[in-house]
Write a protein that holds these residues in place. Structure first.
Motif, PDB file in Angstrom:
ATOM      1  N   ARG A  91     -84.555  14.835   3.049  1.00  0.00           N
ATOM      2  CA  ARG A  91     -83.562  14.329   2.102  1.00  0.00           C
ATOM      3  C   ARG A  91     -82.822  13.184   2.784  1.00  0.00           C
ATOM      4  NH1 ARG A  91     -79.696  16.770  -1.966  1.00  0.00           N
ATOM      5  NH2 ARG A  91     -77.742  15.668  -1.618  1.00  0.00           N
ATOM      6  N   ILE A  92     -82.841  12.019   2.160  1.00  0.00           N
ATOM      7  CA  ILE A  92     -82.233  10.828   2.746  1.00  0.00           C
ATOM      8  C   ILE A  92     -80.933  10.545   2.003  1.00  0.00           C
ATOM      9  CG2 ILE A  92     -82.541   8.370   3.203  1.00  0.00           C
ATOM     10  CD1 ILE A  92     -85.620   9.063   2.955  1.00  0.00           C
ATOM     11  N   GLU A  93     -79.833  10.525   2.750  1.00  0.00           N
ATOM     12  CA  GLU A  93     -78.525  10.240   2.174  1.00  0.00           C
ATOM     13  C   GLU A  93     -77.987   8.961   2.794  1.00  0.00           C
ATOM     14  OE1 GLU A  93     -75.680  13.418   2.024  1.00  0.00           O
ATOM     15  OE2 GLU A  93     -77.270  14.929   1.910  1.00  0.00           O
ATOM     16  N   VAL A  94     -77.628   8.012   1.956  1.00  0.00           N
ATOM     17  CA  VAL A  94     -77.004   6.775   2.405  1.00  0.00           C
ATOM     18  C   VAL A  94     -75.524   6.921   2.072  1.00  0.00           C
ATOM     19  CG1 VAL A  94     -77.033   4.264   2.250  1.00  0.00           C
ATOM     20  CG2 VAL A  94     -79.148   5.557   1.872  1.00  0.00           C
ATOM     21  N   LEU A  95     -74.732   7.221   3.076  1.00  0.00           N
ATOM     22  CA  LEU A  95     -73.332   7.575   2.868  1.00  0.00           C
ATOM     23  C   LEU A  95     -72.496   6.422   2.329  1.00  0.00           C
ATOM     24  CD1 LEU A  95     -72.776   9.746   6.058  1.00  0.00           C
ATOM     25  CD2 LEU A  95     -73.380  10.498   3.738  1.00  0.00           C
ATOM     26  N   LYS A  96     -72.697   5.238   2.884  1.00  0.00           N
ATOM     27  CA  LYS A  96     -71.869   4.099   2.482  1.00  0.00           C
ATOM     28  C   LYS A  96     -72.029   3.792   0.991  1.00  0.00           C
ATOM     29  CE  LYS A  96     -70.992  -0.721   3.633  1.00  0.00           C
ATOM     30  NZ  LYS A  96     -71.433  -1.852   4.444  1.00  0.00           N
ATOM     31  N   GLU A  97     -73.261   3.864   0.497  1.00  0.00           N
ATOM     32  CA  GLU A  97     -73.522   3.565  -0.912  1.00  0.00           C
ATOM     33  C   GLU A  97     -73.552   4.810  -1.783  1.00  0.00           C
ATOM     34  OE1 GLU A  97     -75.332   2.181   1.586  1.00  0.00           O
ATOM     35  OE2 GLU A  97     -74.671   0.103   1.383  1.00  0.00           O
ATOM     36  N   ASN A  98     -73.369   5.986  -1.170  1.00  0.00           N
ATOM     37  CA  ASN A  98     -73.370   7.259  -1.885  1.00  0.00           C
ATOM     38  C   ASN A  98     -74.674   7.466  -2.673  1.00  0.00           C
ATOM     39  OD1 ASN A  98     -72.311   9.740  -2.586  1.00  0.00           O
ATOM     40  ND2 ASN A  98     -71.240   8.950  -4.377  1.00  0.00           N
ATOM     41  N   LEU A  99     -75.817   7.265  -1.994  1.00  0.00           N
ATOM     42  CA  LEU A  99     -77.130   7.422  -2.606  1.00  0.00           C
ATOM     43  C   LEU A  99     -77.884   8.546  -1.913  1.00  0.00           C
ATOM     44  CD1 LEU A  99     -78.206   3.682  -2.799  1.00  0.00           C
ATOM     45  CD2 LEU A  99     -77.326   5.088  -4.662  1.00  0.00           C
ATOM     46  N   VAL A 100     -78.703   9.256  -2.697  1.00  0.00           N
ATOM     47  CA  VAL A 100     -79.529  10.339  -2.159  1.00  0.00           C
ATOM     48  C   VAL A 100     -80.953  10.147  -2.660  1.00  0.00           C
ATOM     49  CG1 VAL A 100     -79.907  12.827  -2.084  1.00  0.00           C
ATOM     50  CG2 VAL A 100     -77.580  11.926  -2.112  1.00  0.00           C
ATOM     51  N   PHE A 101     -81.914  10.238  -1.740  1.00  0.00           N
ATOM     52  CA  PHE A 101     -83.331  10.149  -2.086  1.00  0.00           C
ATOM     53  C   PHE A 101     -84.002  11.437  -1.628  1.00  0.00           C
ATOM     54  CE2 PHE A 101     -81.728   5.891  -1.328  1.00  0.00           C
ATOM     55  CZ  PHE A 101     -82.016   5.286  -2.539  1.00  0.00           C
ATOM     56  N   THR A 102     -84.604  12.129  -2.586  1.00  0.00           N
ATOM     57  CA  THR A 102     -85.202  13.433  -2.289  1.00  0.00           C
ATOM     58  C   THR A 102     -86.713  13.446  -2.465  1.00  0.00           C
ATOM     59  OG1 THR A 102     -84.874  14.158  -4.563  1.00  0.00           O
ATOM     60  CG2 THR A 102     -83.126  14.673  -2.982  1.00  0.00           C
ATOM     61  N   GLY A 103     -87.293  12.320  -2.842  1.00  0.00           N
ATOM     62  CA  GLY A 103     -88.723  12.270  -3.068  1.00  0.00           C
ATOM     63  C   GLY A 103     -89.107  12.344  -4.527  1.00  0.00           C
ATOM     64  N   GLU A 104     -88.143  12.661  -5.376  1.00  0.00           N
ATOM     65  CA  GLU A 104     -88.415  12.647  -6.804  1.00  0.00           C
ATOM     66  C   GLU A 104     -88.620  11.201  -7.228  1.00  0.00           C
ATOM     67  OE1 GLU A 104     -85.205  14.517  -8.817  1.00  0.00           O
ATOM     68  OE2 GLU A 104     -85.419  16.383  -7.716  1.00  0.00           O
ATOM     69  N   ASN A 105     -89.578  10.967  -8.067  1.00  0.00           N
ATOM     70  CA  ASN A 105     -89.886   9.606  -8.488  1.00  0.00           C
ATOM     71  C   ASN A 105     -88.975   9.206  -9.650  1.00  0.00           C
ATOM     72  OD1 ASN A 105     -91.103   7.155  -8.452  1.00  0.00           O
ATOM     73  ND2 ASN A 105     -92.980   7.821  -9.455  1.00  0.00           N
ATOM     74  N   SER A 106     -87.705   9.119  -9.374  1.00  0.00           N
ATOM     75  CA  SER A 106     -86.705   8.783 -10.383  1.00  0.00           C
ATOM     76  C   SER A 106     -86.615   7.264 -10.534  1.00  0.00           C
ATOM     77  CB  SER A 106     -85.349   9.338  -9.958  1.00  0.00           C
ATOM     78  OG  SER A 106     -84.308   8.721 -10.658  1.00  0.00           O
ATOM     79  N   PRO A 107     -86.714   6.747 -11.754  1.00  0.00           N
ATOM     80  CA  PRO A 107     -86.582   5.302 -11.948  1.00  0.00           C
ATOM     81  C   PRO A 107     -85.235   4.764 -11.454  1.00  0.00           C
ATOM     82  CG  PRO A 107     -87.470   6.312 -13.926  1.00  0.00           C
ATOM     83  CD  PRO A 107     -87.061   7.429 -13.006  1.00  0.00           C
ATOM     84  N   LEU A 108     -84.170   5.527 -11.658  1.00  0.00           N
ATOM     85  CA  LEU A 108     -82.856   5.088 -11.195  1.00  0.00           C
ATOM     86  C   LEU A 108     -82.796   5.040  -9.666  1.00  0.00           C
ATOM     87  CD1 LEU A 108     -80.020   4.174 -11.845  1.00  0.00           C
ATOM     88  CD2 LEU A 108     -79.331   6.567 -11.942  1.00  0.00           C
ATOM     89  N   ALA A 109     -83.349   6.052  -9.019  1.00  0.00           N
ATOM     90  CA  ALA A 109     -83.354   6.067  -7.552  1.00  0.00           C
ATOM     91  C   ALA A 109     -84.178   4.895  -7.013  1.00  0.00           C
ATOM     92  CB  ALA A 109     -83.909   7.386  -7.031  1.00  0.00           C
ATOM     93  N   ASN A 110     -85.320   4.617  -7.644  1.00  0.00           N
ATOM     94  CA  ASN A 110     -86.150   3.484  -7.214  1.00  0.00           C
ATOM     95  C   ASN A 110     -85.419   2.161  -7.400  1.00  0.00           C
ATOM     96  OD1 ASN A 110     -88.318   5.086  -6.470  1.00  0.00           O
ATOM     97  ND2 ASN A 110     -89.266   4.981  -8.481  1.00  0.00           N
TER      98      ASN A 110
END
Length: 83
Positions: free
Chosen positions: A24-43
């Motif tokens: 699970r990848i969390e980018v704290l400064k931008e408050n983003l989380v990437f979990t491997g789900e192919n979400s269009p918004l996450a991409n």
């Protein structure tokens, strides 16, 4: 995010590789989380933030290059003609 990779393509590859390992990848400064789900918004967010980081790096490199060559030329203000 700009410390994770050198460019946008590399960033996408790193995130995908880690996500496949269930990291699970969390980018704290931008408050983003990437979990491997192919979400269009996450991409989209990954692409936008990665592009900003890449432009920032290029701008810094250009500024350093200009500083080492004497910087930008200073122009004198145009003279006013007296009639």
């Amino acid at each position: 995010m700009d410390r994770l990779s050198r460019n946008l393509d590399d960033l996408r590859a790193v995130v995908q590789k880690l996500s496949l390992k269930r990291v699970r990848i969390e980018v704290l400064k931008e408050n983003l989380v990437f979990t491997g789900e192919n979400s269009p918004l996450a991409n989209l967010m990954l692409s936008v933030m990665g592009a900003f980081a890449e432009f920032e790096r290029e701008g810094i490199a250009l500024a350093k290059k200009e500083a080492s060559t004497g910087g930008t030329k200073k122009h004198s203000p145009p003279s006013r003609r007296q009639n």
